[in-house]
Motif scaffolding. Structure first.
Motif, PDB file in Angstrom:
ATOM      1  N   VAL A  92       0.840  -1.196   0.000  1.00  9.40           N
ATOM      2  CA  VAL A  92       0.000   0.000   0.000  1.00  9.40           C
ATOM      3  C   VAL A  92       0.884   1.258   0.000  1.00  9.40           C
ATOM      4  CG1 VAL A  92      -1.727   1.268   1.328  1.00  9.40           C
ATOM      5  CG2 VAL A  92      -1.913  -1.202   1.126  1.00  9.40           C
ATOM      6  N   VAL A 136      -7.653   1.924   2.252  1.00 12.08           N
ATOM      7  CA  VAL A 136      -7.797   0.577   2.811  1.00 12.08           C
ATOM      8  C   VAL A 136      -9.122   0.525   3.567  1.00 12.08           C
ATOM      9  CG1 VAL A 136      -6.842  -1.132   4.409  1.00 12.08           C
ATOM     10  CG2 VAL A 136      -5.293   0.322   3.056  1.00 12.08           C
ATOM     11  N   HIS A 176     -11.065  -2.206   5.897  1.00  9.49           N
ATOM     12  CA  HIS A 176     -10.728  -3.506   6.475  1.00  9.49           C
ATOM     13  C   HIS A 176     -11.933  -4.214   7.066  1.00  9.49           C
ATOM     14  CE1 HIS A 176     -10.868  -2.012  10.632  1.00  9.49           C
ATOM     15  NE2 HIS A 176     -10.322  -0.904  10.169  1.00  9.49           N
ATOM     16  N   VAL A 201      -7.471   4.662   6.272  1.00 12.39           N
ATOM     17  CA  VAL A 201      -7.747   3.270   6.661  1.00 12.39           C
ATOM     18  C   VAL A 201      -9.127   3.277   7.326  1.00 12.39           C
ATOM     19  CG1 VAL A 201      -6.990   1.333   8.085  1.00 12.39           C
ATOM     20  CG2 VAL A 201      -5.285   2.820   7.004  1.00 12.39           C
TER      21      VAL A 201
END
Ligand code: X2W
Length: 287
Positions: free
Chosen positions: A54, A66, A68, A170
Motif C-alpha cells: 500500500v 484501505v 478492512h 484506513v
C-alpha cells in the motif's frame, strides 16, 4: 551496502521495475480501494507485506484507500465475553451488546494495527470509521440482522482531503445512522464497495483467502463481464461466501467503479501483482 556483483537476480529485478513503467503511468493519480479482510490479515509478516504494498502504491502516485474487516478478531472478543454470535446470509446478527464489541474491535484494535503497520513501512496513514465526518450513513439492512447497516448516503470528501495531503485512509466498516447516536455494523465488502462507488474508483480490490472466482470446471476465471457474473450466480457456479463478494462487485460497477478484482490476499505482493504486472491476479470483473 552496494554490491557490485551482477547476477541474474539483480538483472531480473531491474527488468521487473522497467516493465512496470506503463502500469505505473496508467495508475498514477488513480484511486484504488483495497478491502483487507480479517482472514487475509494472517500473521505479522503478512500484515507488514500488505502495508508495504500500500505504501508503494502511494509512493508511485496512486491514491489507495484501505477498507478492512476483522470478523475473526470480533469472534475472539465476543468469545472471551461469552456473547454468542451467529451469521445469517453471510452477515453477523448484531444486537446492542454485539455492535459495541464490533465498534471496539474494528475501530480500535484492527484499525490501529493497520495504521501502525503502514507507518512502520514509512507511509502516512490515518484511521477512520464510517462515522467520521459522516462518511457512511446507513439504515438497517434487514430487521432479522439487528444493527447491520446498509449504506444509503456517502460523504467521501474527507478521503479526497487525505489524498491531497498524501495520507492513506484506513477505514473501519462501522457507520452512523440517520438518527442521533446510532451505530451500524457494516459488512466489510459492502463498505468497500460503497466507498469505491462514491469515489468512482479506478479499481476495487477485494482481497480474500481464495484464489479467485472459479468456473464450473473448477478453474479460476481471470476476466468476466457483469453479465457473466450474474449468470454464474443464477446457475449456482458462484456460491457461498463468494456471492456477497460478487454482488458487491456488480453494485460497485453499476455505481461507476471501472473494474473490480477478487484476488487472493495470501499471495505475496498480491496488490502489486495485480496493478503493476502484465500477469494480474485473481478474477477481474468489468463491462
Ligand atoms: C462484519 C464486519 C467485519 C467484516 C462482522 O461483524 O464480522 C457483518 O457481518 P471480514 O474479516 O471482512 O469478514 N459485519 C455485518 O466484514 O470482517
Amino acid at each position: 551496502m552496494r554490491k557490485q556483483t551482477m547476477n541474474r537476480d539483480w538483472i531480473a529485478t531491474a527488468r521487473t521495475l522497467s516493465e512496470a513503467l506503463p502500469y505505473l503511468q496508467r495508475y498514477a493519480g488513480s484511486i484504488v480501494v483495497v478491502k483487507f479482510g480479517g482472514n487475509a490479515m494472517g500473521d505479522e509478516e503478512a500484515m507488514a507485506d500488505f502495508a508495504r504494498d500500500v505504501v508503494l502504491m502511494r509512493q508511485v502516485g496512486v491514491n489507495p484507500v484501505v477498507v478492512h474487516g476483522g470478523g475473526p478478531m470480533i469472534n475472539d472478543l465476543l468469545g472471551k465475553l461469552g456473547i454468542e454470535s451467529k451469521f445469517l446470509r453471510g452477515k453477523r446478527v448484531t444486537d446492542k451488546a454485539t455492535v459495541e464489541v464490533v465498534e471496539m474491535v474494528l475501530t480500535g484494535l484492527v484499525n490501529k494495527r493497520i495504521v501502525q503497520a503502514i507507518m512502520d513501512e514509512g507511509g502516512r496513514a490515518v484511521g477512520l470509521s464510517g462515522k467520521d465526518d459522516d462518511m457512511m450513513v446507513c439504515v438497517a439492512d434487514d430487521p432479522e440482522l439487528g444493527f447491520v447497516g446498509k449504506p444509503v448516503e456517502m460523504n467521501v470528501q474527507v478521503l479526497r482531503d487525505l489524498f491531497a495531503a498524501g495520507i492513506i485512509p484506513v477505514v473501519a466498516p462501522v457507520a452512523t445512522g440517520m438518527g442521533p447516536n446510532e451505530t451500524f455494523n457494516v459488512n466489510g465488502d459492502t463498505a468497500a464497495g460503497a466507498i469505491a462507488g462514491a469515489l468512482q474508483a479506478d479499481r476495487l480490490l477485494l482481497l480474500t483467502d481464495v484464489s479467485g472466482v472459479k468456473n464450473a470446471a473448477g478453474d479460476i476465471v481471470t476476466a468476466m463481464t457483469p453479465g457473466e457474473v450474474e449468470e454464474m450466480i443464477a446457475s449456482g457456479v458462484i456460491a457461498g461466501g463468494m456471492i456477497p463478494k460478487a454482488e458487491t462487485a456488480l453494485k460497485a460497477l453499476e455505481e461507476g467503479v471501472r473494474a473490480v478484482v477478487i484476488l487472493d490476499g495470501r499471495v505475496p505482493n498480491a496488490c502489486l501483482l495485480e496493478l503493476f504486472t502484465e500477469h494480474g491476479a485473481g478474477s477481474l470483473i468489468r463491462s
